[in-house]
Design an enzyme around this catalytic site. Structure first.
Site, short mmCIF file in Angstrom:
data_model
loop_
_atom_site.label_atom_id
_atom_site.label_comp_id
_atom_site.label_asym_id
_atom_site.label_seq_id
_atom_site.Cartn_x
_atom_site.Cartn_y
_atom_site.Cartn_z
N CYS A 47 -3.81 99.22 64.98
CA CYS A 47 -4.54 98.83 66.23
C CYS A 47 -3.65 97.61 66.82
CB CYS A 47 -5.90 98.65 65.82
SG CYS A 47 -6.83 97.85 67.30
N HIS A 59 -13.45 107.74 60.67
CA HIS A 59 -11.82 107.44 60.92
C HIS A 59 -11.66 106.24 60.12
CE1 HIS A 59 -8.94 106.99 64.24
NE2 HIS A 59 -8.80 105.81 63.44
N ASN A 89 -3.51 104.93 60.00
CA ASN A 89 -4.60 105.74 59.70
C ASN A 89 -4.22 106.44 58.24
OD1 ASN A 89 -6.15 106.09 62.60
ND2 ASN A 89 -3.92 106.03 63.07
N ARG A 121 -1.50 110.03 69.74
CA ARG A 121 -2.10 109.00 70.38
C ARG A 121 -2.28 107.74 69.43
NH1 ARG A 121 -6.12 105.22 70.39
NH2 ARG A 121 -7.58 106.83 69.67
N ASP A 122 -3.04 107.75 68.71
CA ASP A 122 -3.39 106.56 68.04
C ASP A 122 -2.20 106.15 67.14
OD1 ASP A 122 -4.97 104.58 66.98
OD2 ASP A 122 -6.08 105.73 65.67
N HIS A 180 -8.81 103.77 58.24
CA HIS A 180 -7.34 103.33 58.08
C HIS A 180 -7.27 102.75 56.41
CE1 HIS A 180 -6.29 102.40 62.21
NE2 HIS A 180 -7.32 103.30 62.36
#
Length: 304
Positions: free
Chosen positions: A236, A203, A245, A11-12, A205
């Site tokens: 993002c 989370h 990430n 997803r991300d 990056h």
């Protein structure tokens, strides 16, 4: 010690790809990730396809994934319409999202923080009525691309609001990769006063190369849940310059080297990383994956 890894690459990671990734590739990737021992995989998003066309095939992906007791598939849900799609897809867990900074929240969700709370509360209540678990994401906890430093009180207020909605786990995000270990210890040290460490996830990056150092700092203050993305995919779209990430391969290598259990088979995980790298046709950021593939090349040349 055991650490839970939440894989967010499908997803991300993939949502930022310019070229549409075929549904079959997404499914194969998720199956390989599950085969490595990852037990929580964020498979897709139910955000309106007009905003994220890369994930317009959410229903098809979820319909074709094998279901079992060993893996929980989740998806991002922005509103009640997205929840309806998630319920129809048979999900047992969803994720809500918002930002700790006002400007990022406005650009990402088109609402102020105060306007976002009732929307998420409504979705959370409805999800709980279906027996679903709800996870929460809080972006820009460590810095905002528009506002710079974000006061810890912002994150505290959002975290408390999500807890009151019945969110079982809150992932605190370094959306643009500006965090340092000192900052991580401070912010998580403050927020564990609002929620037990068992309910908070990190989370990170790796925009400025501090992602894994921040993992160690979070471990120091009791955090045992980390989000990561296969190959280091991601970024993002609302945070200019944000790199991917932290890589799942790099995270697992680090944790295993610290004698921390993850339940993940690193060799099989790297097979998943090599697969998606080949499908995307470019080298991914994961350092462990690069080293693994380079070693394989050397071995093949030696056999030739």
């Amino acid at each position: 010690m055991h650490v839970k890894i939440v894989e967010v690459g499908p997803r991300d990671g993939l949502q930022n790809e310019k070229e549409i990734v075929p549904t079959e590739v997404k499914i194969a990737l998720i199956e390989k990730l599950a085969a490595s021992g990852l037990t929580t995989i964020e498979a897709t998003s139910f955000v309106n396809p007009r905003w994220i066309p890369q994930l317009a095939d959410a229903e098809e992906v979820l319909a074709r994934l094998p279901r079992g007791k060993d893996v929980t598939y989740t998806a991002l849900v922005p509103n009640l319409r997205g929840l309806e799609r998630a319920v129809s897809s048979g999900l047992q867990e969803i994720a809500l999202f918002m930002s700790a900074s006002q400007t990022h929240n406005q650009k990402n969700i088109n609402k102020t923080i105060e306007e976002t709370f009732p929307v998420l509360r409504e979705v959370a209540q409805a999800a709980h009525s279906y027996g679903m678990r709800v996870r929460g994401y809080v972006s820009t906890v460590f810095g905002c691309p528009y506002e710079g430093d974000v006061p810890v009180d912002n994150s505290r207020r959002v975290t408390q609001a999500l807890l009151e909605m019945g969110v079982h786990e809150i992932s605190l995000g370094d959306t643009i990769g500006v965090a340092t270990p000192k900052q991580v210890r401070h912010i998580f040290g403050e927020l564990v006063k609002e929620a037990s460490a068992e309910r908070l996830a990190a989370h990170f990056h790796d925009t400025r190369g501090t992602g894994l150092a921040n993992v160690v700092a979070a471990l120091d203050v009791g955090i045992r849940i980390f989000d990561s993305s296969i190959g280091g995919l991601g970024g993002c779209p609302y945070a200019p310059g944000a790199a991917g990430n932290i890589s799942t391969e790099d995270l697992v290598y680090l944790l295993h080297g610290m004698d921390i259990d993850t339940g993940v088979d690193l060799e099989r995980l790297m097979e998943a990383g090599a697969y998606i790298q080949q499908q995307l046709g470019r080298e991914l950021p994961s350092k462990v994956l690069k080293a693994h593939l380079a070693a394989d090349d050397c071995a093949k040349q030696g056999d030739a």
